[in-house]
Enzyme design. Structure first.
Site, PDB file in Angstrom:
ATOM      1  N   TYR A 191      38.962  44.176   3.684  1.00 49.08           N
ATOM      2  CA  TYR A 191      37.894  43.679   4.556  1.00 49.08           C
ATOM      3  C   TYR A 191      38.069  44.238   5.967  1.00 49.08           C
ATOM      4  CZ  TYR A 191      35.115  40.585   7.431  1.00 49.08           C
ATOM      5  OH  TYR A 191      34.220  40.099   8.358  1.00 49.08           O
ATOM      6  N   GLU A 217      30.856  32.698   6.725  1.00 46.24           N
ATOM      7  CA  GLU A 217      31.438  32.206   7.980  1.00 46.24           C
ATOM      8  C   GLU A 217      31.268  30.693   8.072  1.00 46.24           C
ATOM      9  OE1 GLU A 217      33.341  33.703  10.058  1.00 46.24           O
ATOM     10  OE2 GLU A 217      32.954  35.833   9.759  1.00 46.24           O
ATOM     11  N   TRP A 253      39.934  32.471   7.067  1.00 43.59           N
ATOM     12  CA  TRP A 253      39.024  33.504   6.566  1.00 43.59           C
ATOM     13  C   TRP A 253      39.571  34.092   5.271  1.00 43.59           C
ATOM     14  CZ3 TRP A 253      34.293  34.488   6.411  1.00 43.59           C
ATOM     15  CH2 TRP A 253      33.773  35.762   6.180  1.00 43.59           C
TER      16      TRP A 253
END
Length: 192
Positions: free
Chosen positions: A26, A48, A56
């Site tokens: 990512y 999010e 995350w």
């Protein structure tokens, strides 16, 4: 004329992602990369929102499950998901089973629909906050990278006025990074 060669700060920039192949991928290939795709932008907004109060990394590991549950974040389909379908997702152990977060995807899809009608696309609305320009911090250390900005505060306020959920200024700042409106790779990171 002397040529300045920035130090290779890739390892320092990747520090938050190191040790996990999904998070590293990512960082290297998506984080802070410019996107003008409404579907992808909606996916990042939804992920999010799911990350509020969590890491995350946790959300990235559940990303495929979220894509399955929310029809690959097709905005039209998400906007029309019924209560029965959303309630069923509360039993899906591969997701964060928080009722408010589960329902926020439909809620936000409806808001995005309205934005698309008003602006022509979600993308035009989002990039309008920066007049179409990427904000590039060119930071030298991770400590310099902010968690909030005047733009994320303004976007958060506007999104909330439009009825969106899980769009506080810190989450909105992370969202801006995730779709490339903000580039917070360190100045010497090879993935910037």
């Amino acid at each position: 004329m002397a040529v300045y060669n920035a130090p290779d700060d890739t390892a320092l920039c990747r520090k938050w992602a190191l040790g996990d192949p999904i998070t590293e991928k990512y960082h290297d290939h998506e984080w802070c990369k410019i996107s003008h795709d409404d579907r992808f932008q909606f996916e990042m907004l939804s992920l999010e929102g799911a990350s509020v109060g969590l890491s995350w990394r946790t959300i990235l590991h559940k990303r495929e499950a979220y894509r399955r549950a929310y029809h690959d974040f097709d905005i039209d389909i998400c906007a029309s998901m019924g209560d029965d379908e959303l309630e069923g997702l509360l039993n899906d152990e591969s997701l964060i089973r928080n009722r408010n977060k589960i329902y926020s995807v439909r809620n936000n899809a409806i808001a995005v629909h309205k934005i698309q009608k008003e602006y022509g696309s979600f993308d035009k609305y989002l990039w309008g906050f920066t007049d179409g320009k990427q904000i590039d911090g060119r930071w030298n250390t991770p400590e310099e990278v902010p968690t909030v900005s005047e733009i994320s505060k303004a976007m958060s306020r506007d999104m909330k006025k439009r009825g969106m959920k899980f769009v506080g200024p810190v989450i909105t700042y992370s969202f801006l990074q995730s779709i490339g409106i903000v580039n917070d790779h360190l100045a010497g990171c090879k993935y910037r």
